[in-house]
Design a protein around this motif. Structure first.
Motif, PDB file in Angstrom:
ATOM      1  N   LEU A 111       0.841  -1.158   0.078  1.00  0.00           N
ATOM      2  CA  LEU A 111       0.225   0.342   0.028  1.00  0.00           C
ATOM      3  C   LEU A 111       0.995   1.116   0.284  1.00  0.00           C
ATOM      4  O   LEU A 111       1.393   1.813   0.857  1.00  0.00           O
ATOM      5  CB  LEU A 111      -0.782  -0.030   0.870  1.00  0.00           C
ATOM      6  CG  LEU A 111      -1.533   1.161   2.122  1.00  0.00           C
ATOM      7  CD1 LEU A 111      -2.893   1.690   0.616  1.00  0.00           C
ATOM      8  CD2 LEU A 111      -1.889   0.774   3.333  1.00  0.00           C
ATOM      9  N   LEU A 112       0.848   2.181  -0.860  1.00  0.00           N
ATOM     10  CA  LEU A 112       1.367   3.548  -0.882  1.00  0.00           C
ATOM     11  C   LEU A 112       0.350   4.546  -0.933  1.00  0.00           C
ATOM     12  O   LEU A 112      -0.627   4.756  -0.741  1.00  0.00           O
ATOM     13  CB  LEU A 112       1.775   3.373  -2.533  1.00  0.00           C
ATOM     14  CG  LEU A 112       2.302   5.048  -2.628  1.00  0.00           C
ATOM     15  CD1 LEU A 112       3.237   5.797  -1.699  1.00  0.00           C
ATOM     16  CD2 LEU A 112       3.284   5.375  -3.912  1.00  0.00           C
ATOM     17  N   VAL A 113       0.962   5.649   0.485  1.00  0.00           N
ATOM     18  CA  VAL A 113      -0.073   6.298   1.153  1.00  0.00           C
ATOM     19  C   VAL A 113       0.381   7.009   1.103  1.00  0.00           C
ATOM     20  O   VAL A 113       1.791   8.003   0.755  1.00  0.00           O
ATOM     21  CB  VAL A 113      -0.362   6.306   2.354  1.00  0.00           C
ATOM     22  CG1 VAL A 113      -1.092   7.370   3.506  1.00  0.00           C
ATOM     23  CG2 VAL A 113      -0.904   4.921   2.672  1.00  0.00           C
ATOM     24  N   HIS A 114      -0.586   8.763   0.126  1.00  0.00           N
ATOM     25  CA  HIS A 114       0.459   9.723  -0.271  1.00  0.00           C
ATOM     26  C   HIS A 114      -0.267  10.695   0.815  1.00  0.00           C
ATOM     27  O   HIS A 114      -1.125  10.327   1.516  1.00  0.00           O
ATOM     28  CB  HIS A 114      -0.469  10.290  -1.624  1.00  0.00           C
ATOM     29  CG  HIS A 114       0.056   9.836  -2.625  1.00  0.00           C
ATOM     30  ND1 HIS A 114       1.891   9.479  -2.863  1.00  0.00           N
ATOM     31  CD2 HIS A 114      -0.082   9.268  -3.494  1.00  0.00           C
ATOM     32  CE1 HIS A 114       2.593   9.132  -4.114  1.00  0.00           C
ATOM     33  NE2 HIS A 114       1.381   8.682  -4.709  1.00  0.00           N
ATOM     34  N   GLY A 115       0.792  11.447   1.020  1.00  0.00           N
ATOM     35  CA  GLY A 115       0.791  12.420   2.780  1.00  0.00           C
ATOM     36  C   GLY A 115       0.353  11.717   3.725  1.00  0.00           C
ATOM     37  O   GLY A 115       0.031  11.235   4.802  1.00  0.00           O
ATOM     38  N   GLY A 116       1.336  10.607   4.396  1.00  0.00           N
ATOM     39  CA  GLY A 116       1.739   9.439   5.105  1.00  0.00           C
ATOM     40  C   GLY A 116       1.309   9.955   6.872  1.00  0.00           C
ATOM     41  O   GLY A 116       1.234   9.495   7.454  1.00  0.00           O
ATOM     42  N   LEU A 174      -3.549   5.497  -2.224  1.00  0.00           N
ATOM     43  CA  LEU A 174      -3.618   6.328  -1.797  1.00  0.00           C
ATOM     44  C   LEU A 174      -3.740   7.262  -2.074  1.00  0.00           C
ATOM     45  O   LEU A 174      -2.646   8.093  -1.556  1.00  0.00           O
ATOM     46  CB  LEU A 174      -4.626   5.832  -0.204  1.00  0.00           C
ATOM     47  CG  LEU A 174      -5.447   6.822   0.726  1.00  0.00           C
ATOM     48  CD1 LEU A 174      -7.099   6.840  -0.013  1.00  0.00           C
ATOM     49  CD2 LEU A 174      -5.686   7.009   2.133  1.00  0.00           C
ATOM     50  N   ASP A 175      -4.471   8.223  -2.817  1.00  0.00           N
ATOM     51  CA  ASP A 175      -3.591   9.226  -3.073  1.00  0.00           C
ATOM     52  C   ASP A 175      -4.922  10.521  -3.041  1.00  0.00           C
ATOM     53  O   ASP A 175      -5.943  11.305  -3.000  1.00  0.00           O
ATOM     54  CB  ASP A 175      -3.705   9.284  -5.033  1.00  0.00           C
ATOM     55  CG  ASP A 175      -3.107  10.461  -4.990  1.00  0.00           C
ATOM     56  OD1 ASP A 175      -2.547  11.232  -4.838  1.00  0.00           O
ATOM     57  OD2 ASP A 175      -4.374  11.205  -5.924  1.00  0.00           O
TER      58      ASP A 175
END
Length: 327
Positions: free
Chosen positions: A143-148, A213-214
């Motif tokens: 899972l890649l989370v932008h604005g983590g 998740l962008d």
């Protein structure tokens, strides 16, 4: 009662603490005496005049709150006056009282104080609905989370780890990335200094992310497709990087990928109630036993909401900023 009003759109100074009529609970609603609310990007857009509340919602900003039920409207069962609750709202959280459809209520989780619970409904419902109900993140996936380090990001990191996923995050400072690592993030990418698609593919032996998740929208559309794994799912939940982007369908086809875009605020009450029920079933036990925890940056008196909005505008925070009616 008092509420934060927006007589004219503008900067943080446009938020005015004013006396307004008390709401009345309608059919299927409860009245909540608000202890706290929390600040979300949607509140900033509403303040600026770009994001009106959906029809029938309170005109005041605030997409979530926590407090105590003070009255039940007709047709409400399963709740009682005095219950401590938090709630997903279409608006009205920046106020001393708010009327809430009963299907959008959640009990305050065990081990979480009532003010802190105000920062839970929007992030848990957003993450669970997009990452799990729509994108179907599975154990062992990436899972890649932008604005983590944001409110949504800090929750997404923890929920991704809770199901056994490998979690990558982007953030703009080393300090924010360190906070993400403390929450369990495995891959840390400074978007100001690194190409996130290249870094992610290098960290996954060329595989990429199964779910992204962008919150950026157009600006990240092409690099997100590049970062996707085969059969990957891109879930767009924000447009901080613009609304119109060019999509290379050939690249998406080659990945057998999917792109979804959802918002939470404008969904019909029945859809919101279904999401809230799923969050209560799957996320609330994780909060109650401490495996997932809310991340709170700061707490500000609600009458000083402008100060909280300035912090959000500066993007110096990690996690949620709370607004409390006390003080």
């Amino acid at each position: 009662m008092h509420a934060i009003t927006i007589p004219e759109p503008g900067g943080p100074e446009a938020l005015v603490w004013a006396e307004v009529p008390d709401p009345e609970p309608g059919e299927g609603e409860v009245l909540v005496d608000v202890v706290a609310s929390a600040v979300n990007r949607a509140d900033v857009l509403q303040r600026q005049g770009f994001y009106d509340p959906p029809p029938g919602a309170s005109p005041y900003p605030g997409l979530e709150c926590a407090g105590r039920i003070s009255a039940l409207g007709p047709g409400v069962s399963g709740w009682a006056v005095g219950d401590q609750v938090c709630a997903l709202l279409g608006g009205g959280g920046y106020a001393e009282k708010v009327a809430v459809p009963a299907g959008q209520l959640l009990p305050v989780p065990d081990g979480v104080d009532i003010a802190t619970a105000a920062g839970l409904p929007e992030v848990t419902c957003t993450v669970w609905s997009n990452v799990f109900m729509v994108a179907h993140l599975r154990p062992g996936e990436t899972l890649l989370v932008h604005g983590g380090s944001s409110g949504i990001g800090t929750m997404a990191v923890q929920l991704g780890k809770s199901v056994g996923a490998r979690v990558a995050v982007t953030a703009g400072t080393a300090e924010k990335l360190q906070r993400c690592a403390e929450l369990g993030a495995d891959i840390l990418i400074n978007y100001r200094e690194q190409d996130f698609a290249e870094e992610l593919r290098a960290a996954t032996d060329g595989a990429g992310a199964d779910v992204i998740l962008d919150n950026m929208g157009a600006k990240y559309l092409q690099p997100n497709i590049k970062a996707l794994a085969v059969n990957g799912r891109l879930a767009v939940i924000g447009m901080q990087g613009g609304t119109k982007g060019e999509l290379n369908l050939g690249a998406l086809l080659a990945k057998r990928g999917a792109v979804t875009a959802t918002s939470l605020r404008a969904r019909p009450p029945a859809e919101k109630a279904a999401i809230v029920a799923a969050v209560r079933e799957h996320v609330w036990p994780l909060l109650s036993d401490g495996r997932v925890r809310p991340v709170i940056d700061s707490t500000v008196p609600m009458r000083d909401a402008a100060r909280a909005h300035r912090t959000l505008d500066e993007s110096t925070h990690v996690g949620k900023i709370l607004l409390t009616t006390a003080g």
